[in-house]
Scaffold this active site. Structure first.
Site, mmCIF file in Angstrom:
data_model
loop_
_atom_site.group_PDB
_atom_site.id
_atom_site.type_symbol
_atom_site.label_atom_id
_atom_site.label_comp_id
_atom_site.label_asym_id
_atom_site.label_seq_id
_atom_site.Cartn_x
_atom_site.Cartn_y
_atom_site.Cartn_z
ATOM 1 N N CYS A 116 14.789 -22.658 14.639
ATOM 2 C CA CYS A 116 14.771 -21.427 15.427
ATOM 3 C C CYS A 116 14.870 -20.231 14.494
ATOM 4 O O CYS A 116 14.962 -20.370 13.272
ATOM 5 C CB CYS A 116 15.913 -21.406 16.444
ATOM 6 N N CYS A 157 17.677 -20.030 11.961
ATOM 7 C CA CYS A 157 17.477 -20.817 10.734
ATOM 8 C C CYS A 157 16.733 -19.981 9.695
ATOM 9 O O CYS A 157 17.076 -19.987 8.506
ATOM 10 C CB CYS A 157 16.673 -22.082 11.030
ATOM 11 N N ASP A 185 -10.344 9.632 -2.688
ATOM 12 C CA ASP A 185 -9.679 9.496 -1.385
ATOM 13 C C ASP A 185 -8.356 8.732 -1.483
ATOM 14 O O ASP A 185 -7.568 8.744 -0.524
ATOM 15 C CB ASP A 185 -10.587 8.762 -0.392
ATOM 16 N N ASP A 225 -13.561 6.137 1.125
ATOM 17 C CA ASP A 225 -14.169 5.052 0.343
ATOM 18 C C ASP A 225 -14.096 5.264 -1.152
ATOM 19 O O ASP A 225 -14.384 4.350 -1.930
ATOM 20 C CB ASP A 225 -15.639 4.883 0.753
ATOM 21 N N ASP A 276 -13.302 11.164 5.441
ATOM 22 C CA ASP A 276 -14.096 11.682 4.335
ATOM 23 C C ASP A 276 -15.558 11.679 4.793
ATOM 24 O O ASP A 276 -15.937 10.889 5.667
ATOM 25 C CB ASP A 276 -13.910 10.778 3.115
#
Length: 745
Positions: A15, A18, A632, A628, A429
């Site tokens: 569980c 644990c 950026d 990209d 961008d």
């Protein structure tokens, strides 16, 4: 200090408590461990440590001392996978225990119920009959249920309490009371051996079903792994082909991929042409034409021709392997919302123990009878389990991450998955994100009696000698319009202005309009046309042939297909799109108008983009940034959620929280929709897990006793029914999470 991070499988957890114990053991009892995160759903521990202070064996020993097993996953000399063997051995042991439980529990239950309903003769009330029930219950109690005793002991030894403590206490109470009745007949004649056996067996079947369902939460990742081919056709030094395991291919090796086969490595084509289906990697359904010099990726499907490929990425270096590793790490990370469930689980079991004891004392004192009070106490112990709470968040995260991977949306961690649906504004961008990132010829306007095809052929031929991006765009566009390419006799590049060339006996000049003002002036009509093109955000180039203004050409970085639809969907989701670009206002506005973006922040220097994002956050907005390029990266890192276009630079993708493998802007809205769906599932899971305990624990404690309108089985809830309900709650949470994989995003 050199840090190292590893992900290690954990065996023996039952569980969420644990998982918390293993996590606490690694953090506090192993010097050199900097951080540890244990995911109960994946049964994996992600550990960051200083290798100068500790090692994997030390960590494994500490975890084993706590009562669990940390697998140092590796393949041994015989090629066997130790993790797989350990998992299979654990499942086999649990299955064997379950089978023994069923073999003894079913006849035990039938005999006990038959006696209770007087379906069998008076001999069933003899003392020996109770001893027969004892003989059938004992293997279930101490073989099928032994794991609950050991697990409970380990938990208490670590000063915590987990599910095993509740099950062991509940079943043992019924078993030991029944044994006391056998040894001391003065206590009564009725025994509850079937109750103790059914508690253990029903919970065992629930855990096995839960394990099976949990295994399905990683199905999308396994399906990606299975796509990677096992065999590669290597071309050796003698030029002959020989088959070898794909994992043995080295960088620089040349392999052959036949039609219909999957590519075994990342590489560059050195021979052949074909069409390659990259859908499994990018989500793009249209196959891509490939020829010499083009890149191919492992596990993509070669559709037609025979290809020779030089390996550039093998094994863990392939794009597919890196995607799988990224998703695995993200699945194992903890979302902030999970902290609530973890905190509740830490106090839950001790609270249930107190409630169970109070239930026993209350009904014993009020009713004056020990047995009914004991039965209610057992029902409380058995029905309450933190498993559903522990599974609520990680199972949904696993399925959501896996679905994202199959859609070409890669989340770096679960925090990004949680935050994305709350974004109020997304900054884009322009170049390479909203636009294609390369100029294309958009207009060719003949002037002063110019002949379209002949003049265009002269211009294209002159520009073939230039390497400038605009020159390449002019040549490519002219060829599409039917131009014929000839070899220029003379060529001169005038830096910053344009080019001059002699083609087929004609003097050709191509360049900026300002350059032509010195020799061949444009008339009013030409200037008007040029101004209209410039107003549309295009770059205008003038053309003269033999000192005659022959025409105007315009190039532009066109918007990506589907960009407008993607922006429209974001607007419909009440998310404000903003263009953030270093380009001039006019060019930025032109593209923004095409795709439907109203707010434009133009002329922003690369090092200032991050400041713009920071200022927007200061206004209280949650900001996403889509980009990209290297420029950026600071803004992507600063944003609440950075989203990198998969076709961009590695720097941008490393700085971002989400990578869109396809490079398609529609992925932004889909990422937000997936985040919403995942968070909705998590909240549903948490609601049902809390609701289950809030409602059923009082029912088990006897809250409905004596209420006439309540169903009889709820007035005095039998512990066996409580065990079944507990198992059902965990399975329900996992199955609800699995619904995500079938949801259309």
């Amino acid at each position: 200090m050199a840090k190292q991070e590893v992900e290690l499988p954990v065996v023996g957890m039952t569980c969420a408590n644990c998982a918390a114990t293993v996590e606490r053991t690694l953090r506090k009892k192993v010097p050199g461990v900097l951080s540890a995160n244990v995911n109960f759903a994946t049964e994996k521990a992600t550990v960051e440590f200083d290798p100068a202070q500790t090692d994997l064996e030390t960590m494994a020993a500490a975890v084993e001392k706590a009562g669990y097993k940390l697998i140092i996953a590796r393949k041994n000399d015989t090629g066997r996978d130790e993790e797989k063997e350990a998992r299979e051995a654990e499942i086999l042991r649990q299955t064997r225990a379950f089978i023994v439980g069923v073999i003894f529990t079913v006849p035990l239950f039938l005999l006990s119920m038959s006696r209770d309903f007087s379906l069998i003769g008076p001999w069933s009330h003899a003392t020996w009959f109770n001893w027969l029930l004892f003989a059938m219950a004992t293997p279930v109690q101490f073989y099928t249920g032994w794991g609950y005793y050991t697990g409970g002991y380990k938990s208490l030894r670590n000063l915590s309490a987990n599910m095993d403590v509740l099950v062991a206490l509940g079943s043992s109470t019924a078993y030991l009371y029944s044994l006391a009745v056998l040894l001391f007949p003065a206590l009564g004649m009725h025994v509850y051996f079937e109750t103790s056996a059914m508690i253990i067996t029903l919970i065992k079947v629930g855990k096995l079903l839960e394990a099976r369902a949990k295994g399905r939460t990683s199905a999308s990742i396994r399906s990606l792994m299975e796509l990677a081919p096992k065999i590669a056709h290597l071309i050796d030094d003698a030029g002959a082909e020989r088959d070898m395991p794909a994992e043995s291919v080295k960088q620089g090796d040349v392999v052959v991929i036949r039609p219909g086969e999957r590519v075994p490595v990342d590489g560059v084509i050195t021979g052949g042409k074909s069409t390659v289906d990259e859908n499994m990697l990018t989500g793009e359904p249209i196959p891509v034409d490939k020829s010499e010099g083009d890149a191919v990726f492992g596990a993509t499907l070669n559709m037609q021709g025979r290809l020779k490929v030089r390996a550039t990425g093998v094994g863990a270096q392939t794009a597919l392997a890196q995607i799988i590793e990224l998703v695995r790490r993200a699945q194992g990370s903890k979302a902030p919302i999970q902290r609530l469930a973890d905190q509740v689980s830490a106090y839950f079991v001790p609270a249930i123990l107190v409630i169970a004891l109070c239930t026993l004392l209350f009904w014993w004192i009020i009713g004056g009878q020990f047995v009914p009070a004991m039965i209610r106490m057992v029902a409380v112990l058995v029905i309450a389990c933190p498993c559903a709470l522990g599974l609520a968040t990680p199972t949904a995260i696993m399925v959501g991450m896996g679905k994202g991977a199959t859609m070409g949306i890669l989340f770096k961690n679960s925090e990004a998955l949680e935050t994305t649906h709350r974004l109020s504004s997304i900054m884009f961008d322009k170049t390479g994100t909203i636009t294609q990132g390369k100029p294309v010829l958009t207009d060719w306007i003949p002037l002063n009696g110019g002949v379209t095809s002949d003049d265009l052929s002269l211009v294209a031929s002159a520009e073939t000698a230039s390497e400038h991006p605009i020159a390449r765009a002019l040549v490519a566009g002219a060829i599409k319009l039917g131009a014929t390419i000839m070899e220029p006799d003379e060529f001169v590049s005038v830096s910053g202005y344009g080019i001059e060339a002699r083609v087929d006996g004609h003097n050709v000049r191509v360049g900026k309009i300002d350059w032509f003002e010195e020799q061949t002036k444009l008339d009013g009509n030409a200037i008007g046309v040029a101004e209209n093109l410039i107003a549309a955000g295009k770059t205008v180039i003038a053309v003269s042939i033999d000192n005659r203004i022959a025409g105007l050409m315009a190039v532009s970085d066109e918007e990506k297909p589907g960009a407008r639809e993607a922006i429209t969907r974001l607007t419909e989701m009440n998310i404000e799109p903003v263009m953030l670009t270093g380009d001039n206002e006019r060019a930025a506005r032109a593209i923004a108008n095409k795709v439907g973006i109203k707010e434009v922040i133009a002329g922003v220097l690369p090092d200032k983009k991050e400041s713009v994002v920071h200022e927007a956050q200061a206004d209280g907005r949650l900001i996403g940034m889509v980009g990209d390029g290297i420029n950026d990266a600071p803004a992507l890192a600063r944003a609440d959620v950075g989203i990198a276009i998969g076709s961009g630079t590695d720097v941008a993708m490393n700085a971002a929280d989400i990578t869109l493998v396809r490079g398609d802007l529609s992925g932004v809205a889909r990422a937000i929709a997936l985040s919403k769906a995942t968070m909705r599932t998590i909240k549903q899971n948490l609601f049902w897990a809390f609701f289950y305990n809030v409602v059923l624990v009082p029912v088990a404690a006897g809250a409905l006793h004596g209420i006439s309108w309540a169903p009889h089985f709820l007035r005095d809830l039998h512990p066996a029914m409580a065990a079944g309900a507990m198992a059902f709650s965990s399975i329900t949470v996992v199955l609800n999470s699995l619904r995500l994989s079938r949801k259309k995003i």
